[in-house]
Design a protein around this motif. Structure first.
Motif, PDB file in Angstrom:
ATOM      1  N   ARG A  22      17.997  15.193  44.395  1.00 42.57           N
ATOM      2  CA  ARG A  22      18.024  13.759  44.108  1.00 42.57           C
ATOM      3  C   ARG A  22      19.340  13.162  44.606  1.00 42.57           C
ATOM      4  N   ILE A  23      19.386  11.871  44.759  1.00 43.56           N
ATOM      5  CA  ILE A  23      20.618  11.214  45.203  1.00 43.56           C
ATOM      6  C   ILE A  23      21.742  11.450  44.191  1.00 43.56           C
ATOM      7  N   THR A  24      21.389  11.551  42.915  1.00 46.39           N
ATOM      8  CA  THR A  24      22.400  11.801  41.883  1.00 46.39           C
ATOM      9  C   THR A  24      22.926  13.237  41.909  1.00 46.39           C
ATOM     10  N   ASP A  25      22.299  14.112  42.685  1.00 41.31           N
ATOM     11  CA  ASP A  25      22.756  15.500  42.832  1.00 41.31           C
ATOM     12  C   ASP A  25      23.820  15.645  43.911  1.00 41.31           C
ATOM     13  N   VAL A  26      24.027  14.588  44.678  1.00 46.41           N
ATOM     14  CA  VAL A  26      24.951  14.634  45.818  1.00 46.41           C
ATOM     15  C   VAL A  26      26.328  14.146  45.368  1.00 46.41           C
ATOM     16  N   ASN A  27      27.369  14.866  45.772  1.00 49.62           N
ATOM     17  CA  ASN A  27      28.733  14.512  45.365  1.00 49.62           C
ATOM     18  C   ASN A  27      29.455  13.712  46.451  1.00 49.62           C
ATOM     19  N   TYR A  28      30.725  13.466  46.233  1.00 51.05           N
ATOM     20  CA  TYR A  28      31.504  12.663  47.187  1.00 51.05           C
ATOM     21  C   TYR A  28      31.664  13.344  48.537  1.00 51.05           C
ATOM     22  N   ASN A  65      28.245  21.109  42.749  1.00 51.08           N
ATOM     23  CA  ASN A  65      28.129  22.324  41.937  1.00 51.08           C
ATOM     24  C   ASN A  65      27.572  22.027  40.549  1.00 51.08           C
ATOM     25  N   ASP A  66      27.883  20.871  39.968  1.00 50.89           N
ATOM     26  CA  ASP A  66      27.319  20.510  38.672  1.00 50.89           C
ATOM     27  C   ASP A  66      25.805  20.342  38.766  1.00 50.89           C
ATOM     28  N   ALA A  67      25.331  19.814  39.883  1.00 50.42           N
ATOM     29  CA  ALA A  67      23.890  19.646  40.083  1.00 50.42           C
ATOM     30  C   ALA A  67      23.204  20.999  40.234  1.00 50.42           C
ATOM     31  N   ILE A  68      23.874  21.944  40.882  1.00 50.69           N
ATOM     32  CA  ILE A  68      23.280  23.282  41.019  1.00 50.69           C
ATOM     33  C   ILE A  68      23.093  23.909  39.648  1.00 50.69           C
ATOM     34  N   VAL A  69      24.058  23.739  38.747  1.00 49.54           N
ATOM     35  CA  VAL A  69      23.911  24.275  37.389  1.00 49.54           C
ATOM     36  C   VAL A  69      22.702  23.629  36.700  1.00 49.54           C
ATOM     37  N   SER A  70      22.518  22.332  36.870  1.00 50.06           N
ATOM     38  CA  SER A  70      21.352  21.655  36.292  1.00 50.06           C
ATOM     39  C   SER A  70      20.048  22.156  36.913  1.00 50.06           C
ATOM     40  N   ILE A  71      20.051  22.396  38.210  1.00 48.43           N
ATOM     41  CA  ILE A  71      18.859  22.919  38.887  1.00 48.43           C
ATOM     42  C   ILE A  71      18.548  24.328  38.397  1.00 48.43           C
ATOM     43  N   LEU A  72      19.571  25.134  38.174  1.00 43.58           N
ATOM     44  CA  LEU A  72      19.354  26.469  37.603  1.00 43.58           C
ATOM     45  C   LEU A  72      18.712  26.362  36.227  1.00 43.58           C
ATOM     46  N   GLY A 125      17.239  14.663  50.000  1.00 47.75           N
ATOM     47  CA  GLY A 125      16.005  14.768  50.774  1.00 47.75           C
ATOM     48  C   GLY A 125      15.525  16.192  50.947  1.00 47.75           C
ATOM     49  N   ASP A 126      16.427  17.169  50.773  1.00 46.12           N
ATOM     50  CA  ASP A 126      15.989  18.572  50.817  1.00 46.12           C
ATOM     51  C   ASP A 126      15.098  18.859  49.609  1.00 46.12           C
ATOM     52  N   THR A 127      14.136  19.723  49.793  1.00 45.44           N
ATOM     53  CA  THR A 127      13.390  20.285  48.678  1.00 45.44           C
ATOM     54  C   THR A 127      13.805  21.741  48.571  1.00 45.44           C
ATOM     55  N   LEU A 128      14.368  22.078  47.422  1.00 43.56           N
ATOM     56  CA  LEU A 128      14.838  23.444  47.215  1.00 43.56           C
ATOM     57  C   LEU A 128      13.705  24.316  46.706  1.00 43.56           C
ATOM     58  N   THR A 129      13.600  25.496  47.261  1.00 42.89           N
ATOM     59  CA  THR A 129      12.765  26.534  46.695  1.00 42.89           C
ATOM     60  C   THR A 129      13.694  27.372  45.839  1.00 42.89           C
ATOM     61  N   VAL A 130      13.400  27.443  44.553  1.00 39.10           N
ATOM     62  CA  VAL A 130      14.228  28.223  43.641  1.00 39.10           C
ATOM     63  C   VAL A 130      13.396  29.404  43.163  1.00 39.10           C
ATOM     64  N   GLU A 131      13.852  30.597  43.537  1.00 38.08           N
ATOM     65  CA  GLU A 131      13.198  31.833  43.106  1.00 38.08           C
ATOM     66  C   GLU A 131      13.966  32.383  41.921  1.00 38.08           C
ATOM     67  N   VAL A 132      13.234  32.913  40.939  1.00 34.38           N
ATOM     68  CA  VAL A 132      13.845  33.412  39.708  1.00 34.38           C
ATOM     69  C   VAL A 132      13.203  34.739  39.347  1.00 34.38           C
ATOM     70  N   THR A 133      14.024  35.670  38.865  1.00 35.63           N
ATOM     71  CA  THR A 133      13.494  36.914  38.325  1.00 35.63           C
ATOM     72  C   THR A 133      14.472  37.481  37.313  1.00 35.63           C
ATOM     73  N   ALA A 134      13.961  38.281  36.404  1.00 35.62           N
ATOM     74  CA  ALA A 134      14.783  38.930  35.386  1.00 35.62           C
ATOM     75  C   ALA A 134      15.121  40.349  35.825  1.00 35.62           C
ATOM     76  N   GLY A 135      16.261  40.826  35.380  1.00 40.54           N
ATOM     77  CA  GLY A 135      16.675  42.202  35.672  1.00 40.54           C
ATOM     78  C   GLY A 135      17.800  42.624  34.749  1.00 40.54           C
ATOM     79  N   GLU A 136      18.237  43.849  34.919  1.00 43.20           N
ATOM     80  CA  GLU A 136      19.353  44.404  34.150  1.00 43.20           C
ATOM     81  C   GLU A 136      19.178  44.175  32.654  1.00 43.20           C
ATOM     82  N   LEU A 137      18.016  44.604  32.133  1.00 40.22           N
ATOM     83  CA  LEU A 137      17.721  44.465  30.719  1.00 40.22           C
ATOM     84  C   LEU A 137      18.631  45.370  29.891  1.00 40.22           C
TER      85      LEU A 137
END
Length: 146
Positions: free
Chosen positions: A21-27, A33-40, A79-91
């Motif tokens: 989103r436009i609000t995810d883009v910094n100066y 990096n704050d937007a990446i944490v929100s996307i995570l 304008g990018d669409t991120l593909t975010v892959e997620v998996t669990a490990g190291e239980l």
């Protein structure tokens, strides 16, 4: 200077698409990096929902994030669409790690934007203490990571 290293898994159990989103883009004109944490966080919630859970209702207990590591690999843009892959490990007996890969396709090429890992600990919010990793999650995870 020491750098963060994340040993990424070979395969991911879940994938979702999240637009920048436009609000995810910094100066600097790129994904902040704050937007990446929100996307995570959003991708983690979607992953948990795919398991029939949430952070507050995780197979009879809750979850709390104990740590976060991000390795930046490239720039993301509005304008990018991120593909975010997620998996669990190291239980462990009380938690696990979630691994994330954020990528986008630009000019016909897949570009990795970031790789990340969050440490998730099972947490009893009523007792305010760490809880055991639920057996149903261990069983479900062993089916997707084997």
């Amino acid at each position: 200077m020491a750098r963060v290293k994340i040993d990424m898994p070979a395969a991911f159990a879940f994938s979702t698409s999240i637009p920048v989103r436009i609000t995810d883009v910094n100066y600097g004109g790129h994904l902040g990096n704050d937007a990446i944490v929100s996307i995570l966080h959003e991708s983690r919630m979607q992953y948990l929902r795919s398991l029939g859970c949430s952070e507050l209702e995780f197979f009879g207990t809750g979850l709390i994030m104990s740590d976060l590591a991000i390795v930046y690999k490239g720039e993301g843009f509005y304008g990018d669409t991120l593909t975010v892959e997620v998996t669990a490990g190291e239980l462990s007996s009380v938690g696990f790690d979630l691994f994330y890969r954020l990528s986008t396709t630009r000019d016909g090429k897949i570009l990795v934007i970031a790789e990340a890992k969050t440490g998730m600990v099972c947490f009893d919010y009523q007792a305010r203490k760490v809880a055991r990793l639920p057996e149903p999650f261990k069983q479900q995870t062993s089916n997707t990571t084997a």
